[in-house]
Design an enzyme around this catalytic site. Structure first.
Site, mmCIF file in Angstrom:
data_model
loop_
_atom_site.group_PDB
_atom_site.id
_atom_site.type_symbol
_atom_site.label_atom_id
_atom_site.label_comp_id
_atom_site.label_asym_id
_atom_site.label_seq_id
_atom_site.Cartn_x
_atom_site.Cartn_y
_atom_site.Cartn_z
ATOM 1 N N HIS A 17 0.828 -1.219 0.000
ATOM 2 C CA HIS A 17 0.000 0.000 0.000
ATOM 3 C C HIS A 17 0.855 1.259 0.000
ATOM 4 O O HIS A 17 0.330 2.356 -0.199
ATOM 5 C CB HIS A 17 -0.935 0.033 1.219
ATOM 6 C CG HIS A 17 -1.963 -1.047 1.190
ATOM 7 N ND1 HIS A 17 -2.914 -1.167 0.197
ATOM 8 C CD2 HIS A 17 -2.168 -2.096 2.018
ATOM 9 C CE1 HIS A 17 -3.677 -2.222 0.433
ATOM 10 N NE2 HIS A 17 -3.240 -2.817 1.516
ATOM 11 N N ASP B 295 -2.353 -10.557 -2.588
ATOM 12 C CA ASP B 295 -2.949 -10.176 -1.312
ATOM 13 C C ASP B 295 -4.440 -9.858 -1.525
ATOM 14 O O ASP B 295 -4.845 -9.484 -2.642
ATOM 15 C CB ASP B 295 -2.220 -8.921 -0.785
ATOM 16 C CG ASP B 295 -2.649 -8.545 0.622
ATOM 17 O OD1 ASP B 295 -1.960 -8.947 1.557
ATOM 18 O OD2 ASP B 295 -3.693 -7.867 0.759
ATOM 19 N N HIS C 140 -6.048 -7.361 -0.609
ATOM 20 C CA HIS C 140 -6.230 -5.928 -0.848
ATOM 21 C C HIS C 140 -5.397 -5.463 -2.041
ATOM 22 O O HIS C 140 -4.281 -5.951 -2.245
ATOM 23 C CB HIS C 140 -5.813 -5.136 0.398
ATOM 24 C CG HIS C 140 -6.532 -5.569 1.643
ATOM 25 N ND1 HIS C 140 -6.031 -6.549 2.492
ATOM 26 C CD2 HIS C 140 -7.727 -5.181 2.159
ATOM 27 C CE1 HIS C 140 -6.882 -6.723 3.489
ATOM 28 N NE2 HIS C 140 -7.921 -5.912 3.324
ATOM 29 N N ASP D 224 -4.155 -13.153 3.156
ATOM 30 C CA ASP D 224 -5.446 -12.765 3.746
ATOM 31 C C ASP D 224 -6.609 -13.137 2.835
ATOM 32 O O ASP D 224 -7.743 -12.806 3.109
ATOM 33 C CB ASP D 224 -5.484 -11.282 4.129
ATOM 34 C CG ASP D 224 -4.808 -10.375 3.117
ATOM 35 O OD1 ASP D 224 -4.688 -9.171 3.418
ATOM 36 O OD2 ASP D 224 -4.411 -10.850 2.034
HETATM 37 N N1 LIG Z 1 -12.331 -3.578 8.681
HETATM 38 C C1 LIG Z 1 -10.905 -3.772 8.482
HETATM 39 C C2 LIG Z 1 -10.260 -2.506 7.921
HETATM 40 C C3 LIG Z 1 -8.803 -2.769 7.601
HETATM 41 N N2 LIG Z 1 -8.233 -1.643 6.860
HETATM 42 C C4 LIG Z 1 -6.813 -1.761 6.574
HETATM 43 C C5 LIG Z 1 -6.521 -2.945 5.680
HETATM 44 C C6 LIG Z 1 -5.035 -3.009 5.445
HETATM 45 C C7 LIG Z 1 -4.626 -4.266 4.680
HETATM 46 C C8 LIG Z 1 -3.115 -4.408 4.656
HETATM 47 C C9 LIG Z 1 -2.640 -5.525 3.710
HETATM 48 O O1 LIG Z 1 -3.143 -6.785 4.141
HETATM 49 O O2 LIG Z 1 -3.078 -5.310 2.392
HETATM 50 C C10 LIG Z 1 -1.114 -5.589 3.746
HETATM 51 F F1 LIG Z 1 -0.697 -6.558 2.919
HETATM 52 F F2 LIG Z 1 -0.598 -4.432 3.349
HETATM 53 F F3 LIG Z 1 -0.681 -5.846 4.969
HETATM 54 ZN ZN LIG Z 2 -4.149 -7.451 2.567
#
Ligand SMILES: NCCCNCCCCCC(O)(O)C(F)(F)F
Ligand SMILES: [Zn+2]
Length: 341
Positions: free
Chosen positions: A159, A195, A197, A284
């Protein structure tokens, strides 16, 4: 398979994260890398080595100097204000607010971040510089002839954009690794982000370039973090047009749909014929992940690894997300075992 690991990741341990309306212990915490390392060792994946120091130059090849300077000085400036708690932004430079970079550390914290879930702490700087060294040491090993290397990076990185942090990420380890491959003579490098995200930071860094092909399979930003990037119509721009592929999938998509997207993505990698591959390895996408909504089973990660291995490319895996801590090691090492089959 060789694993690169630094204990310095433990220096990044935020106090709390705002989740579902309340402050909860940070999902992105040291136990994640500890559990992966434990599985690497118990499965006898291969040697585990410490990173070599590579300095800031390779980091500055992908991140803005002002941003890196901010990260390097922020904690000292924050504590000089008498604050000993995690540094988190109070607001952002949003539409029609002035775009000038603030002088003050609190204003810069807002300017150089995209969310309030990425605590800057006393240990952030040593942890992120060590993570970049882990990724770069993996590239040293690819250059020395290894076929696949695991950079057990923490904090994660995908990110983190050219000039902002977020999503638990500060330095984009995968982008630093890819740029280092190019600086060592590779002509083309593909980055595959699996991932849950979208890797908005990695896309941001290479969006105008054709020497890095970026592909990401992720929860649809229409309903999933990071919401504002990762749509299928983002194909790159300028010289980079045609070198960015997003595969957003609706939350709760089937495993079959996920692997169909992977097959398409791998076809594009074959067409691009890169000299090497960097994988942003988040697990994840696991069915039991507490903050994500795909449903891969642990055995599916073996299949993922095999499919990546079928490309026959020198590959560096950079650890990204995964929050079901008990099985995180099983899931991550399954990918690496599958790759090595
Ligand atoms: N309700 C949950 C809200 C979470 N909001 C943030 C999500 C961040 C994901 C981080 C990731 O898993 O993409 C990384 F690989 F960068 F660690
Ligand atoms: Zn993630």
């Amino acid at each position: 398979m060789l694993t690169i690991y630094s204990d310095k990741h433990r220096l990044q341990h935020g106090k709390a994260e705002l989740i579902d309306g309340t402050l909860k212990p940070c999902f992105e915490n040291p136990s994640r890398a500890d559990m992966v390392l434990q599985e690497v060792r118990s499965r006898g994946l291969g040697p585990v080595i410490e990173p070599l120091a590579h300095g800031l130059e390779p980091v500055l090849r992908v991140h803005d100097a002002g941003y890196v300077g901010f990260l390097q000085t922020a904690w000292q400036r924050w504590t000089a204000m008498g604050r000993d708690y995690d540094a988190l932004p109070k607001m952002w430079q949003i539409r029609r607010l002035r775009a000038a970079i603030p002088e003050h550390v609190e204003g810069q914290l807002c300017y150089y971040s995209m969310d309030c879930g990425t605590p800057l702490t006393a240990g952030t700087w040593p942890a992120i510089t060590a993570a970049a060294d882990v990724a770069l040491t993996a590239i040293d090993q690819l250059e020395a002839g290894q076929r696949g290397v695991f950079a057990l990076t923490r904090p994660p990185g995908h990110h983190a954009a050219r000039d902002y942090c977020g999503g638990y990420c500060f330095f984009n380890n995968a982008a630093i690794a890819a740029q280092s491959l190019l600086d060592r003579g590779a002509k083309r490098v593909a980055i595959l982000d699996v991932d849950y995200h979208h890797g908005n930071g990695t896309q941001d860094i290479f969006y105008q370039r054709d020497d890095v092909l970026f592909l990401s399979i992720h929860g649809d930003p229409a309903t999933e973090y990071p919401f504002f990037l990762g749509f299928a119509d983002e194909h790159g721009e300028g010289a980079g047009l045609g070198f960015n592929y997003n595969f957003p999938l609706p939350a709760a998509s089937s495993v079959a749909l996920w692997f169909a997207a992977l097959e398409t993505a791998l076809g594009e990698v074959r067409r691009y014929a890169p000299d090497a591959l960097v994988v942003s390895l988040g697990v994840d996408t696991f069915e039991g992940d507490p903050i994500s909504r795909f449903s891969l089973a642990s055995t599916d990660f073996l299949r993922l690894g095999e499919q990546i291995g079928s490309l026959g490319l020198p590959t560096a895996f950079c650890m990204e997300g995964g929050y079901a801590v008990e099985p995180i090691g099983l899931n991550a090492v399954n990918v690496l075992e599958g790759f090595s089959m």
